[in-house]
Design an enzyme around this catalytic site. Structure first.
Site, short mmCIF file in Angstrom:
data_model
loop_
_atom_site.label_atom_id
_atom_site.label_comp_id
_atom_site.label_asym_id
_atom_site.label_seq_id
_atom_site.Cartn_x
_atom_site.Cartn_y
_atom_site.Cartn_z
N HIS A 51 0.92 0.10 -9.60
CA HIS A 51 1.13 1.27 -10.90
C HIS A 51 1.82 2.56 -9.34
O HIS A 51 2.66 2.01 -8.44
CB HIS A 51 -0.38 1.59 -10.88
CG HIS A 51 -1.25 1.57 -9.73
ND1 HIS A 51 -1.33 2.78 -9.05
CD2 HIS A 51 -2.30 1.27 -9.76
CE1 HIS A 51 -2.33 2.44 -8.41
NE2 HIS A 51 -2.82 1.89 -8.43
P1 TYD Z 1 -7.83 0.59 -8.95
O1 TYD Z 1 -6.99 1.42 -8.28
O2 TYD Z 1 -6.59 0.41 -10.28
O3 TYD Z 1 -7.11 -0.40 -7.90
P2 TYD Z 1 -5.54 -1.02 -7.53
O4 TYD Z 1 -4.52 0.16 -7.89
O5 TYD Z 1 -6.64 -0.99 -6.30
O6 TYD Z 1 -5.42 -2.32 -8.17
O7 TYD Z 1 -8.99 0.09 -9.55
C1 TYD Z 1 -9.48 -0.72 -9.66
C2 TYD Z 1 -10.62 -0.74 -10.57
O8 TYD Z 1 -11.21 -0.01 -9.66
C3 TYD Z 1 -9.93 0.45 -12.06
O9 TYD Z 1 -10.66 -0.39 -13.14
C4 TYD Z 1 -10.79 1.89 -11.78
C5 TYD Z 1 -11.35 1.88 -10.46
N1 TYD Z 1 -11.46 2.99 -9.89
C6 TYD Z 1 -12.28 4.23 -9.84
O10 TYD Z 1 -13.09 3.84 -10.74
N2 TYD Z 1 -12.37 5.19 -9.06
C7 TYD Z 1 -11.39 5.08 -8.34
O11 TYD Z 1 -11.43 6.16 -7.49
C8 TYD Z 1 -10.51 3.95 -8.01
C9 TYD Z 1 -9.16 4.10 -6.56
C10 TYD Z 1 -10.99 2.81 -8.75
#
Ligand code: TYD
Length: 133
Positions: A51
């Site tokens: 993303h």
């Molecule tokens: P995401 O940022 O999509 O993870 P990655 O980029 O590493 O694959 O986040 C995964 C999940 O965690 C999403 O449901 C949102 C949650 N999340 C939070 O609640 N707080 C945060 O600070 C982060 C980074 C993610």
């Protein structure tokens, strides 16, 4: 002027008892920290990220083990191997980013200048390409 991504070397205090590194708001990294999170227990072959952030800046460190950070700004793709706890990668806003090729026991620490905000994410690469234009 918005700089591209770049590696930031952190202070390293050598000590026979074990080394120490640190970072502070607006000193070693070019922003004030609003949030820290970490990624761990990544099964072999998995990727994280996939993303872009519209406004959020990040600094990514491999506190333990290694992984690759892959960044794409709709013009070029760049790849960094992070494998030391005394340096990290500064990621400006507007780059599609993935974390890949995690080693066993890799621990990725990410510090960000924003609180978690799902509205700041672009999760579709074709929308990202349009947004960049
Ligand atoms: P995401 O940022 O999509 O993870 P990655 O980029 O590493 O694959 O986040 C995964 C999940 O965690 C999403 O449901 C949102 C949650 N999340 C939070 O609640 N707080 C945060 O600070 C982060 C980074 C993610």
């Amino acid at each position: 002027m918005i700089l591209g991504p770049y590696i930031i070397e952190l202070p390293k205090i050598h000590d026979p008892r074990g080394n120490l590194s640190f970072l502070e708001d607006n000193h070693q990294i070019p922003f004030a920290i609003a949030r820290t999170y970490w990624i761990y227990d990544v099964p072999g072959g998995e990727k994280r990220g996939g993303h872009a952030f519209k406004t959020q800046q990040e600094f990514i460190i491999a506190l333990s083990g290694s992984f690759e950070v892959v960044l794409n700004n709709a013009k070029e793709e760049k790849r960094w191997l992070l494998n030391r706890s005394y340096y990290g990668l500064y990621v400006p806003p507007g780059w599609w980013r993935s974390l890949e090729n995690f080693s066993t026991n890799a621990l990725a620490l990410i510090v960000s200048d924003k609180m978690y905000d799902p509205e700041d994410y672009i999760r579709d690469f074709s929308i990202f390409i349009k947004w960049k234009q």
